[in-house]
Design a protein around this motif. Structure first.
Motif, PDB file in Angstrom:
ATOM      1  N   GLY A  69     -45.923  49.967  41.315  1.00 19.80           N
ATOM      2  CA  GLY A  69     -45.435  48.955  40.378  1.00 19.80           C
ATOM      3  C   GLY A  69     -46.567  48.171  39.739  1.00 19.80           C
ATOM      4  N   ILE A  70     -47.567  47.823  40.526  1.00 16.26           N
ATOM      5  CA  ILE A  70     -48.712  47.079  39.987  1.00 16.26           C
ATOM      6  C   ILE A  70     -49.465  47.925  38.972  1.00 16.26           C
ATOM      7  CG2 ILE A  70     -50.976  46.112  40.595  1.00 16.26           C
ATOM      8  CD1 ILE A  70     -49.595  45.121  43.216  1.00 16.26           C
ATOM      9  N   LYS A  71     -49.605  49.215  39.257  1.00 14.13           N
ATOM     10  CA  LYS A  71     -50.272  50.109  38.290  1.00 14.13           C
ATOM     11  C   LYS A  71     -49.482  50.135  36.974  1.00 14.13           C
ATOM     12  CE  LYS A  71     -52.332  54.612  37.846  1.00 14.13           C
ATOM     13  NZ  LYS A  71     -51.837  55.770  37.247  1.00 14.13           N
ATOM     14  N   LYS A  72     -48.158  50.253  37.073  1.00 15.04           N
ATOM     15  CA  LYS A  72     -47.317  50.214  35.867  1.00 15.04           C
ATOM     16  C   LYS A  72     -47.490  48.889  35.133  1.00 15.04           C
ATOM     17  CE  LYS A  72     -43.545  53.178  37.462  1.00 15.04           C
ATOM     18  NZ  LYS A  72     -42.110  53.188  37.843  1.00 15.04           N
ATOM     19  N   ASN A  73     -47.518  47.801  35.879  1.00 18.02           N
ATOM     20  CA  ASN A  73     -47.677  46.465  35.301  1.00 18.02           C
ATOM     21  C   ASN A  73     -49.029  46.346  34.594  1.00 18.02           C
ATOM     22  OD1 ASN A  73     -46.862  43.205  36.752  1.00 18.02           O
ATOM     23  ND2 ASN A  73     -47.362  43.737  34.656  1.00 18.02           N
ATOM     24  N   LYS A  97     -37.381  42.949  36.475  1.00 15.28           N
ATOM     25  CA  LYS A  97     -36.244  43.655  35.876  1.00 15.28           C
ATOM     26  C   LYS A  97     -36.669  44.971  35.225  1.00 15.28           C
ATOM     27  CE  LYS A  97     -33.253  39.727  35.010  1.00 15.28           C
ATOM     28  NZ  LYS A  97     -32.562  38.915  34.012  1.00 15.28           N
ATOM     29  N   ARG A  98     -37.931  45.075  34.810  1.00 19.08           N
ATOM     30  CA  ARG A  98     -38.365  46.280  34.116  1.00 19.08           C
ATOM     31  C   ARG A  98     -39.231  47.204  34.966  1.00 19.08           C
ATOM     32  NH1 ARG A  98     -43.332  46.499  31.535  1.00 19.08           N
ATOM     33  NH2 ARG A  98     -44.663  44.732  32.005  1.00 19.08           N
ATOM     34  N   ILE A  99     -39.706  46.718  36.101  1.00 15.81           N
ATOM     35  CA  ILE A  99     -40.519  47.557  36.984  1.00 15.81           C
ATOM     36  C   ILE A  99     -39.713  47.786  38.263  1.00 15.81           C
ATOM     37  CG2 ILE A  99     -42.678  47.724  38.289  1.00 15.81           C
ATOM     38  CD1 ILE A  99     -44.015  46.154  36.017  1.00 15.81           C
ATOM     39  N   LYS A 100     -39.188  49.015  38.394  1.00 14.68           N
ATOM     40  CA  LYS A 100     -38.226  49.293  39.471  1.00 14.68           C
ATOM     41  C   LYS A 100     -38.809  49.080  40.853  1.00 14.68           C
ATOM     42  CE  LYS A 100     -38.995  54.215  39.936  1.00 14.68           C
ATOM     43  NZ  LYS A 100     -38.464  55.542  39.937  1.00 14.68           N
ATOM     44  N   GLU A 101     -40.107  49.287  41.028  1.00 11.98           N
ATOM     45  CA  GLU A 101     -40.718  49.100  42.344  1.00 11.98           C
ATOM     46  C   GLU A 101     -40.671  47.635  42.766  1.00 11.98           C
ATOM     47  OE1 GLU A 101     -42.135  52.881  40.646  1.00 11.98           O
ATOM     48  OE2 GLU A 101     -42.096  50.841  39.835  1.00 11.98           O
TER      49      GLU A 101
END
Length: 106
Positions: free
Chosen positions: A34-38, A66-70
């Motif tokens: 999730g942090i990588k996606k963020n 709400k937008r990062i499922k992890e």
């Protein structure tokens, strides 16, 4: 996880306690994704505190659950809400937002 009464009383009296090893490696791996996606796709709330040329070394971001499922999975399916409810001696926990600080090594 059931917290002992001393921890709950310390939280009640001091407003803070240290809880070690309450997040499993599985959840840490999910949060890393999730942090990588963020990091790759920040929100409008991103704020950069330090950068070197064009490389951002330290920034924060929030309101991404709400937008990062992890993040959402962790907040709703890990033991964290249960622990928070125990500490606050509450039947319910309200989430206002998460806040992520990302700092590159060095």
């Amino acid at each position: 996880m059931i917290l002992n009464k001393n921890l709950v009383n310390d939280y009640k009296n001091d407003g803070v306690v240290v809880l070690r090893k309450i997040v499993t490696d599985q959840w840490l791996e999910q949060l890393s994704i999730g942090i990588k996606k963020n990091f790759e796709n920040p929100s409008q709330y991103k704020c950069v505190y330090e950068q070197k040329e064009t490389k951002e070394l330290f920034f924060d971001d929030y309101c991404n659950w709400k937008r990062i499922k992890e993040y959402k999975n962790f907040l709703f399916h890990s033991n964290i809400p249960i622990i928070a409810a125990q500490l606050m001696q509450s039947q319910k926990v309200n989430l206002f937002h998460e806040h992520v600080l990302i700092k590159e090594p060095g």
